[in-house]
Design a protein around this motif. Structure first.
Motif, mmCIF file in Angstrom:
data_model
loop_
_atom_site.group_PDB
_atom_site.id
_atom_site.type_symbol
_atom_site.label_atom_id
_atom_site.label_comp_id
_atom_site.label_asym_id
_atom_site.label_seq_id
_atom_site.Cartn_x
_atom_site.Cartn_y
_atom_site.Cartn_z
ATOM 1 N N SER A 49 26.496 33.588 63.425
ATOM 2 C CA SER A 49 27.397 32.800 62.583
ATOM 3 C C SER A 49 28.600 32.278 63.356
ATOM 4 C CB SER A 49 27.891 33.662 61.410
ATOM 5 O OG SER A 49 28.556 34.818 61.889
ATOM 6 N N ASN A 53 30.668 28.681 59.581
ATOM 7 C CA ASN A 53 30.757 29.407 58.318
ATOM 8 C C ASN A 53 30.351 28.505 57.156
ATOM 9 O OD1 ASN A 53 32.916 27.685 58.243
ATOM 10 N ND2 ASN A 53 34.487 29.279 58.153
ATOM 11 N N PHE A 56 23.780 28.918 55.372
ATOM 12 C CA PHE A 56 23.109 29.920 54.546
ATOM 13 C C PHE A 56 22.001 30.532 55.400
ATOM 14 C CE2 PHE A 56 19.786 31.084 51.433
ATOM 15 C CZ PHE A 56 20.518 31.912 50.605
ATOM 16 N N VAL A 66 27.089 42.407 58.169
ATOM 17 C CA VAL A 66 28.094 41.416 57.784
ATOM 18 C C VAL A 66 29.446 42.108 57.856
ATOM 19 C CG1 VAL A 66 28.884 39.834 55.991
ATOM 20 C CG2 VAL A 66 26.438 40.306 56.248
ATOM 21 N N SER A 80 28.146 44.624 54.350
ATOM 22 C CA SER A 80 26.766 44.828 53.914
ATOM 23 C C SER A 80 25.832 44.802 55.103
ATOM 24 C CB SER A 80 26.348 43.748 52.902
ATOM 25 O OG SER A 80 26.391 42.459 53.497
ATOM 26 N N CYS A 87 19.534 37.644 52.077
ATOM 27 C CA CYS A 87 20.195 36.363 52.290
ATOM 28 C C CYS A 87 21.699 36.531 52.452
ATOM 29 C CB CYS A 87 19.945 35.431 51.098
ATOM 30 S SG CYS A 87 18.218 35.058 50.811
ATOM 31 N N TYR A 88 22.291 35.608 53.192
ATOM 32 C CA TYR A 88 23.731 35.520 53.341
ATOM 33 C C TYR A 88 24.053 34.030 53.557
ATOM 34 C CZ TYR A 88 28.450 36.036 55.100
ATOM 35 O OH TYR A 88 29.803 35.933 55.245
ATOM 36 N N ASP A 89 24.978 33.413 52.843
ATOM 37 C CA ASP A 89 25.906 34.024 51.921
ATOM 38 C C ASP A 89 25.665 33.377 50.565
ATOM 39 O OD1 ASP A 89 28.039 35.222 50.718
ATOM 40 O OD2 ASP A 89 29.535 34.526 52.120
ATOM 41 N N PRO A 98 33.227 29.096 51.989
ATOM 42 C CA PRO A 98 32.629 30.157 52.809
ATOM 43 C C PRO A 98 33.569 31.329 53.025
ATOM 44 C CG PRO A 98 33.354 28.352 54.197
ATOM 45 C CD PRO A 98 33.531 27.887 52.775
ATOM 46 N N ARG A 99 33.002 32.502 53.235
ATOM 47 C CA ARG A 99 33.784 33.687 53.547
ATOM 48 C C ARG A 99 33.955 33.807 55.058
ATOM 49 N NH1 ARG A 99 31.205 38.792 50.748
ATOM 50 N NH2 ARG A 99 29.237 37.760 51.135
ATOM 51 N N LEU A 103 28.323 37.717 61.342
ATOM 52 C CA LEU A 103 26.996 38.312 61.317
ATOM 53 C C LEU A 103 26.650 38.800 62.718
ATOM 54 C CD1 LEU A 103 24.885 35.798 59.173
ATOM 55 C CD2 LEU A 103 25.714 38.032 58.506
ATOM 56 N N GLN A 140 24.574 41.613 44.349
ATOM 57 C CA GLN A 140 25.565 41.516 45.418
ATOM 58 C C GLN A 140 26.963 41.869 44.907
ATOM 59 O OE1 GLN A 140 24.489 40.652 48.707
ATOM 60 N NE2 GLN A 140 22.617 41.097 47.569
#
Length: 237
Positions: A49, A53, A56, A66, A80, A87-89, A98-99, A103, A140
């Protein structure tokens, strides 16, 4: 990804075990798979990542963590773990924001990626996907709520016991104790807001009490009820 790709069926198999995509009909899975790009990363690689950001991700094989980091101390908190089909995110699919998380590959890993904008468009163009999307999103959010409750209300031993039990009791096919039972004590500590030496002390205590199996290789739970008692909660298995 094109249907003639050598990885097509391999990636389709990952969708089949994903709680996010498993319930979809085959033609729908094939349609979404064409939106993804197949990638690989080596163990401990943080470049999954890095600098992006707005993407997906879906894990095809291997595991990733994460993490978020304190900007000054560099202290890590693992939010997590991701295994095959995870899956993320998910949350940015709703709000487009985005957070700030990193990753990192815990194993040599294969994964699929697509721009968040592409995934969001596909989601909104297929409202029937909500039957799968909403339960996954709920899972989640429940996991995040459990982390907050643990950090706010329970001591380290209780948090560590609860972490292990959450992986034991999960019904999702991509989760389970196998995701965590070969992780380092330092990694486990970063998942519960503690440090390696404290986790190590608890592990040694539990081995002496017969709660964990004291053998070579990955550890295992020997006395499940005793581990439940360590959480300080009423938990049914």
């Amino acid at each position: 990804m094109k249907p003639d790709s050598r990885y097509w069926q391999h990636c389709l198999d990952a969708l089949d075990v994903s709680p996010f995509f498993a319930a979809l009909d085959l033609p729908v899975k094939q349609e979404i798979l064409e939106l993804f790009t197949y990638e690989k990363a080596s163990k401990r690689d943080t470049r999954i990542s890095e600098g992006d950001n707005q993407a997906f991700y879906l894990v095809v094989s291997g595991r990733a963590k994460v993490s978020v980091y304190h900007p000054e101390t560099g202290r890590e908190h693992i939010m997590s773990l991701l295994g095959q089909g995870d899956c993320y995110d998910v949350i940015p699919l709703l709000d487009g924001e985005p957070r700030e998380a990193v990753l990192t590959a815990l194993d040599d890993i294969e994964y699929l990626t697509t721009p968040l904008s592409t995934a969001r468009k596909w989601l909104f163009d297929h409202p029937e996907f909500n039957k799968t999307f909403l339960p996954y999103l709920g899972e989640q959010m429940s996991e995040m709520a459990a982390q907050i409750e643990d950090l706010a209300l329970y001591d380290t031993e209780s948090r560590l016991a609860h972490l292990i039990l959450r992986h034991i009791t999960s019904n999702a096919p991509v989760h389970g104790l196998k995701l965590i039972n070969d992780l380092s004590q330092e990694t486990l500590a970063a998942m519960i807001g503690s440090v390696r030496v404290v986790v190590g002390r608890n592990f040694q205590k539990w081995k002496e009490e017969g709660i964990l199996h004291d053998g070579k290789g990955p550890w295992s739970v020997h006395n499940l009820q005793a581990l439940i008692d360590k959480t300080g909660r009423n938990i049914e298995i």
